[in-house]
Design a protein around this motif. Structure first.
Motif, mmCIF file in Angstrom:
data_model
loop_
_atom_site.group_PDB
_atom_site.id
_atom_site.type_symbol
_atom_site.label_atom_id
_atom_site.label_comp_id
_atom_site.label_asym_id
_atom_site.label_seq_id
_atom_site.Cartn_x
_atom_site.Cartn_y
_atom_site.Cartn_z
ATOM 1 N N PHE A 31 0.829 -1.199 0.000
ATOM 2 C CA PHE A 31 0.000 0.000 0.000
ATOM 3 C C PHE A 31 0.864 1.250 0.000
ATOM 4 N N ASP A 32 0.303 2.333 -0.502
ATOM 5 C CA ASP A 32 0.906 3.651 -0.399
ATOM 6 C C ASP A 32 0.149 4.387 0.697
ATOM 7 N N VAL A 55 4.244 -0.292 1.097
ATOM 8 C CA VAL A 55 4.316 -0.740 2.484
ATOM 9 C C VAL A 55 3.384 -1.933 2.695
ATOM 10 N N ALA A 56 3.816 -2.894 3.500
ATOM 11 C CA ALA A 56 2.972 -4.042 3.839
ATOM 12 C C ALA A 56 1.720 -3.568 4.567
ATOM 13 N N LYS A 57 0.644 -4.340 4.456
ATOM 14 C CA LYS A 57 -0.645 -3.941 5.030
ATOM 15 C C LYS A 57 -0.550 -3.638 6.520
ATOM 16 N N ALA A 58 0.120 -4.504 7.278
ATOM 17 C CA ALA A 58 0.222 -4.300 8.722
ATOM 18 C C ALA A 58 0.957 -3.002 9.047
ATOM 19 N N ASP A 59 2.054 -2.741 8.338
ATOM 20 C CA ASP A 59 2.815 -1.512 8.564
ATOM 21 C C ASP A 59 2.019 -0.285 8.140
ATOM 22 N N GLU A 117 -0.514 0.469 10.739
ATOM 23 C CA GLU A 117 0.128 1.039 11.922
ATOM 24 C C GLU A 117 0.448 2.524 11.705
ATOM 25 N N MET A 118 0.977 2.854 10.523
ATOM 26 C CA MET A 118 1.286 4.254 10.210
ATOM 27 C C MET A 118 0.021 5.092 10.193
ATOM 28 N N LYS A 119 -1.020 4.536 9.587
ATOM 29 C CA LYS A 119 -2.300 5.245 9.514
ATOM 30 C C LYS A 119 -2.831 5.514 10.915
#
Length: 122
Positions: free
Chosen positions: A56-57, A100-104, A107-109
């Motif tokens: 994902f972006d 970015v991986a979905k989990a990361d 987490e950032m979101k």
């Protein structure tokens, strides 16, 4: 007109991420080209069209009321300096991390939304 390739490369090494991004956009506009990688047709190899996206972006859509806190989070996520992080937040909507991986990404979101920002995963 001969280009001094090494001089251009040396200048690019000293540029910030935001400056490089602006350069790419200017080149795309000037020459009517795109720097995006070609994308293969999804069903060409018999792949499943419903396959879940695995990268994902993370796009900062809006900085919100707590801009200073958002800048701090962007610095922590991207590793950019204070000025570059501030410019990125001021220029929202902007992609702050790509691929970015979905989990990361989630987490950032969560961190950015925790300080009042609006974030979109693409």
């Amino acid at each position: 007109m001969a280009l001094d390739t090494q001089a251009i490369i040396d200048q690019l090494k000293d540029a910030s991420i935001l400056e490089l991004n602006d350069l790419v956009k200017a080149i795309e506009d000037e020459f009517d080209v795109t720097a995006a990688a070609p994308v293969a047709a999804a069903g060409a190899a018999g792949g499943d069209d419903a396959a879940e996206k695995d990268s994902f972006d993370v796009e900062l859509t809006e900085s919100g009321q707590e801009k200073v806190k958002v800048i701090k989070e962007v610095r922590a996520i991207t590793g950019l300096g204070l000025k570059d992080s501030k410019d990125l937040v001021d220029g929202a909507p902007k992609v702050i991390k790509e691929g970015v991986a979905k989990a990361d990404a989630d987490e950032m979101k969560e961190k950015l939304e925790g300080v009042g920002a609006t974030v979109t995963l693409k």
